[in-house]
Design a protein around this motif. Sequence first.
Motif, PDB file in Angstrom:
ATOM      1  N   SER A  47     -76.803 -17.171  39.089  1.00  0.00           N
ATOM      2  CA  SER A  47     -76.161 -15.782  38.895  1.00  0.00           C
ATOM      3  C   SER A  47     -75.135 -15.472  40.272  1.00  0.00           C
ATOM      4  CB  SER A  47     -76.719 -14.853  38.837  1.00  0.00           C
ATOM      5  OG  SER A  47     -77.547 -15.038  37.645  1.00  0.00           O
ATOM      6  N   LEU A  48     -75.161 -16.520  41.358  1.00  0.00           N
ATOM      7  CA  LEU A  48     -74.508 -16.166  42.637  1.00  0.00           C
ATOM      8  C   LEU A  48     -73.282 -17.094  42.621  1.00  0.00           C
ATOM      9  CD1 LEU A  48     -77.583 -16.056  45.153  1.00  0.00           C
ATOM     10  CD2 LEU A  48     -76.305 -14.002  43.838  1.00  0.00           C
ATOM     11  N   PHE A  49     -72.974 -17.728  41.514  1.00  0.00           N
ATOM     12  CA  PHE A  49     -71.890 -18.611  41.658  1.00  0.00           C
ATOM     13  C   PHE A  49     -70.857 -18.243  40.331  1.00  0.00           C
ATOM     14  CE2 PHE A  49     -75.127 -20.751  43.991  1.00  0.00           C
ATOM     15  CZ  PHE A  49     -74.617 -21.120  45.001  1.00  0.00           C
ATOM     16  N   ASP A  50     -69.700 -18.626  40.545  1.00  0.00           N
ATOM     17  CA  ASP A  50     -68.511 -18.336  39.696  1.00  0.00           C
ATOM     18  C   ASP A  50     -68.479 -19.892  38.839  1.00  0.00           C
ATOM     19  OD1 ASP A  50     -66.886 -19.845  41.274  1.00  0.00           O
ATOM     20  OD2 ASP A  50     -65.767 -18.014  42.066  1.00  0.00           O
ATOM     21  N   SER A  91     -77.022  -8.474  41.234  1.00  0.00           N
ATOM     22  CA  SER A  91     -77.309  -9.840  40.940  1.00  0.00           C
ATOM     23  C   SER A  91     -78.187  -9.860  39.746  1.00  0.00           C
ATOM     24  CB  SER A  91     -78.209 -10.441  42.340  1.00  0.00           C
ATOM     25  OG  SER A  91     -79.169  -9.984  42.348  1.00  0.00           O
ATOM     26  N   ARG A 103     -69.558 -25.653  35.009  1.00  0.00           N
ATOM     27  CA  ARG A 103     -70.255 -25.699  36.021  1.00  0.00           C
ATOM     28  C   ARG A 103     -70.816 -26.852  36.595  1.00  0.00           C
ATOM     29  NH1 ARG A 103     -73.051 -19.973  36.080  1.00  0.00           N
ATOM     30  NH2 ARG A 103     -72.424 -20.052  38.266  1.00  0.00           N
ATOM     31  N   ARG A 107     -75.343  -9.288  44.569  1.00  0.00           N
ATOM     32  CA  ARG A 107     -75.062 -10.601  44.921  1.00  0.00           C
ATOM     33  C   ARG A 107     -75.117 -10.729  46.234  1.00  0.00           C
ATOM     34  NH1 ARG A 107     -72.227 -10.285  39.797  1.00  0.00           N
ATOM     35  NH2 ARG A 107     -70.406  -8.943  40.640  1.00  0.00           N
ATOM     36  N   GLU A 108     -74.388  -9.995  47.015  1.00  0.00           N
ATOM     37  CA  GLU A 108     -74.028  -9.903  48.457  1.00  0.00           C
ATOM     38  C   GLU A 108     -75.592 -10.046  49.156  1.00  0.00           C
ATOM     39  OE1 GLU A 108     -71.231  -8.458  52.040  1.00  0.00           O
ATOM     40  OE2 GLU A 108     -72.171  -7.042  50.688  1.00  0.00           O
ATOM     41  N   ASP A 121     -70.431 -10.130  46.460  1.00  0.00           N
ATOM     42  CA  ASP A 121     -69.910  -8.995  46.433  1.00  0.00           C
ATOM     43  C   ASP A 121     -71.017  -7.725  46.311  1.00  0.00           C
ATOM     44  OD1 ASP A 121     -70.437  -9.229  43.710  1.00  0.00           O
ATOM     45  OD2 ASP A 121     -68.557  -9.556  43.234  1.00  0.00           O
ATOM     46  N   GLN A 160     -68.317 -21.585  43.353  1.00  0.00           N
ATOM     47  CA  GLN A 160     -67.944 -20.705  44.346  1.00  0.00           C
ATOM     48  C   GLN A 160     -69.242 -19.645  44.642  1.00  0.00           C
ATOM     49  OE1 GLN A 160     -65.484 -21.867  47.039  1.00  0.00           O
ATOM     50  NE2 GLN A 160     -66.099 -23.655  45.441  1.00  0.00           N
ATOM     51  N   VAL A 190     -70.204 -16.257  44.995  1.00  0.00           N
ATOM     52  CA  VAL A 190     -70.078 -14.861  45.082  1.00  0.00           C
ATOM     53  C   VAL A 190     -70.757 -13.767  45.717  1.00  0.00           C
ATOM     54  CG1 VAL A 190     -69.288 -13.142  43.375  1.00  0.00           C
ATOM     55  CG2 VAL A 190     -69.155 -15.148  42.556  1.00  0.00           C
TER      56      VAL A 190
END
Length: 337
Positions: free
Chosen positions: A13-16, A28, A66, A35-36, A24, A20, A22
Amino acid sequence: MRIVSYNVEWFSSLFDDQDQLVMDGGWSSRWNVTREQQAEALGVVFAALDADAIMVIEAPDHGRTRRTVAALEHFAQVFGLRARQAVMGFSNDTQQEIALLFDPDTLNAHHDPIGHNTSSDAPRFDGVFRIDLDVDATEDQVVFSKPPLELAVRTKAGRKLRMIGAHLKSKAPHGAKTHDEVMRLSIANRRKQLAQAIWLRRRIEAHLQAGEDLIVLGDLNDGPGLDEYEDLFGRSSVEIVMGIGAAPKLYDPHARMALGQRIGAQPSSARFFISSEDRYLQALLDYAFVSDGLRAANPKWRIWHPFEDHSCYARPELRDALLTASDHFPVVLDIDI
């Protein structure tokens, strides 16, 4: 050399979709964690581990758009980790892959699956395992929802070994509406999990009988006293994987401790919040098993539990990061290879 097993809850869930990271203020998939916050906490944990190899359980998703390897290598680049190269095996459809993140300056690892596609012995982990699960003279066909990752590894010192990353899991009784349906589905799902453990064990025995050094890392989601169906089957996945009776054994001191006592203090590697009871449940789910040949290489085990390991608890930044990063904690194996 430091080798780690680490289940990272909803790492994906931390990647687009461009793999990459994410970072912000959006939530999460961890409760009440952005997520940050989770990404930065994972950066702190991975940097503190400073491992030569981390078997990542629940690694980022690999699918149509992905790529697990790209996501993990981007994560390593963002946080300046020396374990910066990734390898994975067969992908699955759960968004929870198994992958190894490693330091190419200290070891080399490549996916090296063994076995045929279908057999009653030990087929390749993306194949079909034929076994009679309930002694009814009817052959069942078992598949892995998360195929274990088989690796051939060679260290900088020249030592060759096999490494397997595993995530065995018994599905929840989805769709069950009555108590009897819940019980029936739970028993069927646990039976399938034990069949997967038998499948994994047969591969383990093949390596041990060949005299190969072997490390098995991961989350077995099972252990002595963990659920109400243990007595029904008489043994857990942990016992099957370690070896029973006169069979050659794998060793993990935490598993051995848990199997040796049913009452009293036991190590734990995961911590879950039970909202209906307003409390936390701790369990030993994660392991780093070694073969007999590696027990002579001065292995030392630690679970980086923020409330059970003094060194982790004494470092507030690391302690908080471990709690924020995942509901599992790293199992660390330091070994002279």
